[in-house]
Design an enzyme around this catalytic site. Structure first.
Site, PDB file in Angstrom:
ATOM      1  N   GLN A 143      -8.863  -4.450  13.451  1.00 41.05           N
ATOM      2  CA  GLN A 143      -7.584  -3.790  13.754  1.00 41.05           C
ATOM      3  C   GLN A 143      -7.527  -2.318  13.349  1.00 41.05           C
ATOM      4  O   GLN A 143      -6.991  -1.500  14.089  1.00 41.05           O
ATOM      5  CB  GLN A 143      -6.466  -4.572  13.077  1.00 41.05           C
ATOM      6  N   GLU A 186      -0.339   2.831  15.656  1.00 39.38           N
ATOM      7  CA  GLU A 186      -0.065   3.494  14.377  1.00 39.38           C
ATOM      8  C   GLU A 186      -0.576   4.931  14.359  1.00 39.38           C
ATOM      9  O   GLU A 186      -0.799   5.505  13.296  1.00 39.38           O
ATOM     10  CB  GLU A 186      -0.670   2.685  13.236  1.00 39.38           C
ATOM     11  N   ASP A 221      -9.007  -2.829   7.924  1.00 33.82           N
ATOM     12  CA  ASP A 221      -8.101  -3.977   8.050  1.00 33.82           C
ATOM     13  C   ASP A 221      -8.664  -4.814   9.183  1.00 33.82           C
ATOM     14  O   ASP A 221      -8.519  -4.464  10.366  1.00 33.82           O
ATOM     15  CB  ASP A 221      -6.654  -3.557   8.340  1.00 33.82           C
ATOM     16  N   GLU A 266      -9.293  -5.530   4.113  1.00 39.58           N
ATOM     17  CA  GLU A 266      -8.033  -6.287   4.165  1.00 39.58           C
ATOM     18  C   GLU A 266      -8.164  -7.458   5.140  1.00 39.58           C
ATOM     19  O   GLU A 266      -8.747  -7.300   6.218  1.00 39.58           O
ATOM     20  CB  GLU A 266      -6.935  -5.318   4.632  1.00 39.58           C
ATOM     21  N   ASP A 292      -3.181  -9.477   3.090  1.00 38.27           N
ATOM     22  CA  ASP A 292      -1.948  -9.118   3.803  1.00 38.27           C
ATOM     23  C   ASP A 292      -1.302 -10.410   4.316  1.00 38.27           C
ATOM     24  O   ASP A 292      -0.459 -11.007   3.633  1.00 38.27           O
ATOM     25  CB  ASP A 292      -2.297  -8.142   4.930  1.00 38.27           C
ATOM     26  N   LYS A 317       4.684  -5.596   1.968  1.00 42.36           N
ATOM     27  CA  LYS A 317       5.521  -5.205   3.107  1.00 42.36           C
ATOM     28  C   LYS A 317       6.884  -5.850   2.881  1.00 42.36           C
ATOM     29  O   LYS A 317       6.999  -7.090   2.953  1.00 42.36           O
ATOM     30  CB  LYS A 317       4.931  -5.747   4.407  1.00 42.36           C
ATOM     31  N   ARG A 346       4.708  -1.069   8.911  1.00 40.77           N
ATOM     32  CA  ARG A 346       4.351  -2.009   9.965  1.00 40.77           C
ATOM     33  C   ARG A 346       3.930  -1.235  11.219  1.00 40.77           C
ATOM     34  O   ARG A 346       4.207  -0.051  11.348  1.00 40.77           O
ATOM     35  CB  ARG A 346       5.536  -2.918  10.327  1.00 40.77           C
ATOM     36  N   LYS A 368      -0.042   2.698   2.702  1.00 41.36           N
ATOM     37  CA  LYS A 368      -0.667   2.662   4.034  1.00 41.36           C
ATOM     38  C   LYS A 368       0.451   2.758   5.058  1.00 41.36           C
ATOM     39  O   LYS A 368       1.287   1.854   5.139  1.00 41.36           O
ATOM     40  CB  LYS A 368      -1.422   1.333   4.166  1.00 41.36           C
TER      41      LYS A 368
HETATM   42  C1  2PG Z   1      -1.146  -4.645   8.980  1.00 40.85           C
HETATM   43  C2  2PG Z   1       0.045  -3.951   9.609  1.00 40.85           C
HETATM   44  C3  2PG Z   1       0.076  -2.477   9.320  1.00 40.85           C
HETATM   45  P1  2PG Z   1       1.314  -5.074  11.587  1.00 40.85           P
HETATM   46  O1  2PG Z   1      -1.707  -5.578   9.566  1.00 40.85           O
HETATM   47  O2  2PG Z   1      -1.504  -4.343   7.866  1.00 40.85           O
HETATM   48  O3  2PG Z   1      -1.107  -1.831   9.687  1.00 40.85           O
HETATM   49  O4  2PG Z   1       0.116  -4.200  10.981  1.00 40.85           O
HETATM   50  O5  2PG Z   1       2.574  -4.397  11.229  1.00 40.85           O
HETATM   51  O6  2PG Z   1       1.045  -5.128  13.060  1.00 40.85           O
HETATM   52  O7  2PG Z   1       1.202  -6.431  10.928  1.00 40.85           O
HETATM   53 MG    MG Z   2      -3.017  -6.002   7.732  1.00 44.62          MG
END
Ligand code: 2PG
Ligand code: MG
Length: 405
Positions: A143, A186, A221, A266, A292, A317, A346, A368
């Protein structure tokens, strides 16, 4: 979805962020279904909440936003906030925090620092350079490939370094004939390359080209949830699609650690893939193993991870936890157990910048928020620059990452 909270004459607004690569354990973003916005509207959840819950919140002690937080969690105590969705309580509790900061004539980060009884610290940024997976229509399997300016002596120096790394990566992509005018979710670069490793080489070479070898490092990640299906990881290797079991998948990406300056990985296994997380245990002394979707900013899930010593860092988050207090509690638990904490935005991020105050006030150590492009990202960098110029707090010059360099 935004919440407006009044404390006396002080009004604050907060907007809930949303993610593209969400895990199954995080607080839900309850969509309505139906026709409006192709089912993505949240109007019904808001109406239900306004009817059933809002009246009981009016009059709660406005100067104790933690009490509000607790009241909201009592109303819906399920981990995924399945009754009203996590987007509503997270927006309300954050707006209450910001309103309380106004009322007490403090900066938002000072309120968090006072609550946690810690000295504020500006976080080390982890900055998206190249995107794939759910953030870039699967241009590559993983990702995000990110850069960390580990040896920067100030936040502003670090930001300039990662900007140079992104520019150098962009030039080399352009020289290979790729279109670099579009950006991913992002703000990262993206291109349909032959393999993940090709993208890592680009970023690694860019770090050397701009003279930052040993001063900036790579974080990945992998977002392994997105690749996991029926107990196997479906990835592209040497031009072919292959299905790897957990151990082979971890071995596949671990091989990159010998070749490239990667210091953080990650979600190197899917959220409930116990064998995959077990396989990463051997790497905990070597790099930052960051969870995560695995922990979803939930204390109960983090406790299991701590007991297994399967990682050494957690992503925080707030909307995964569903309320501000729950997110801060999880962050505190991680810190007390000497795990690193990375406060994260996010992919469906908003233009607000309170995340920076959360990271600074909690002395999280790392942040991040995506790339150096797109204004919902630069809103955070600009807030950090503002705090730098205010000399609000010292910079965390990567202490928590030094052992991995
Ligand atoms: C992640 C987040 C941020 P998402 O996976 O860490 O980069 O992505 O908000 O799509 O979960
Ligand atoms: Mg992540």
């Amino acid at each position: 979805m935004a919440a407006r909270v009044h404390i006396g004459s002080h009004l604050a607004i907060a907007i809930a962020p949303a993610g593209a690569s969400t895990g199954s354990h995080e607080a839900l973003f309850l969509r309505d279904g139906g026709d409006s916005y192709d089912g993505k509207s949240v109007q019904q959840a808001i109406e239900r909440f306004a009817r059933e819950v809002s009246p009981s919140l009016i009059g709660l002690a406005g100067n104790d936003f933690y009490e509000l937080d607790r009241a909201l969690r009592t109303i819906d105590s399920s981990a995924t906030q399945s009754r009203y969705g996590g987007h509503i309580p997270v927006a309300i509790t954050i707006a209450a925090w910001l309103a309380y900061a106004k009322q007490s004539n403090s900066q938002p980060f000072e309120v968090i620092a006072a609550h946690l009884n810690c000295a504020p610290v500006l976080p080390m940024p982890m900055v998206n350079i190249f995107s794939g997976g759910a953030h870039a229509a699967s241009a590559i399997d993983i990702q995000d490939i990110l850069a960390i300016p580990t040896r920067a002596s100030s936040f502003s120096e670090g930001l300039e370094w990662v900007w140079r790394i992104r520019e150098a990566t962009k030039k080399s992509l352009a020289s290979k004939g790729f279109d670099t005018s579009l950006v991913a979710d992002e703000g990262g670069l993206t291109a349909r390359l032959g393999s993940d490793e090709e993208a890592i080489v680009l970023v690694s070479d860019a770090i050397s080209e701009v003279g930052l070898s040993g001063k900036a490092h790579i974080a990945l990640d992998i977002a392994a949830n997105q690749l996991f299906s029926d107990g196997k990881y479906l990835i592209h290797k040497n031009g072919n699609e292959v299905a790897l079991d957990s151990e082979d998948f971890v071995a596949h990406w671990s091989a990159w650690l010998d070749k490239y300056p990667i210091i953080s990985v990650e979600d190197g296994a899917a959220e409930d893939d116990e064998s995959g997380w077990l396989a990463q245990r051997a790497l905990v002394a070597r790099i930052q193993i960051l969870g995560d979707d695995r922990y979803a900013t939930q204390s109960s899930r983090l406790e299991v991870g701590l007991s297994k010593s399967e990682a050494n860092a957690i992503l925080i988050k707030p909307n995964q936890a569903g309320t501000l207090f729950a997110a801060i509690s999880t962050l505190g638990l991680a810190k007390r157990n000497n795990w690193n904490t990375v406060v994260s935005a996010r992919s469906g991020e908003t233009e607000e910048s309170w995340l920076v105050d959360l990271a600074t006030g909690s002395a999280a150590g790392q942040i991040k928020v995506g790339s150096t492009h797109r204004s919902e990202r630069t809103a955070k960098w600009n807030r950090l620059l503002e705090l730098t110029y205010d000399e609000a707090a010292p910079f965390n010059s990567g202490q928590s990452l030094r052992k991995f360099i």
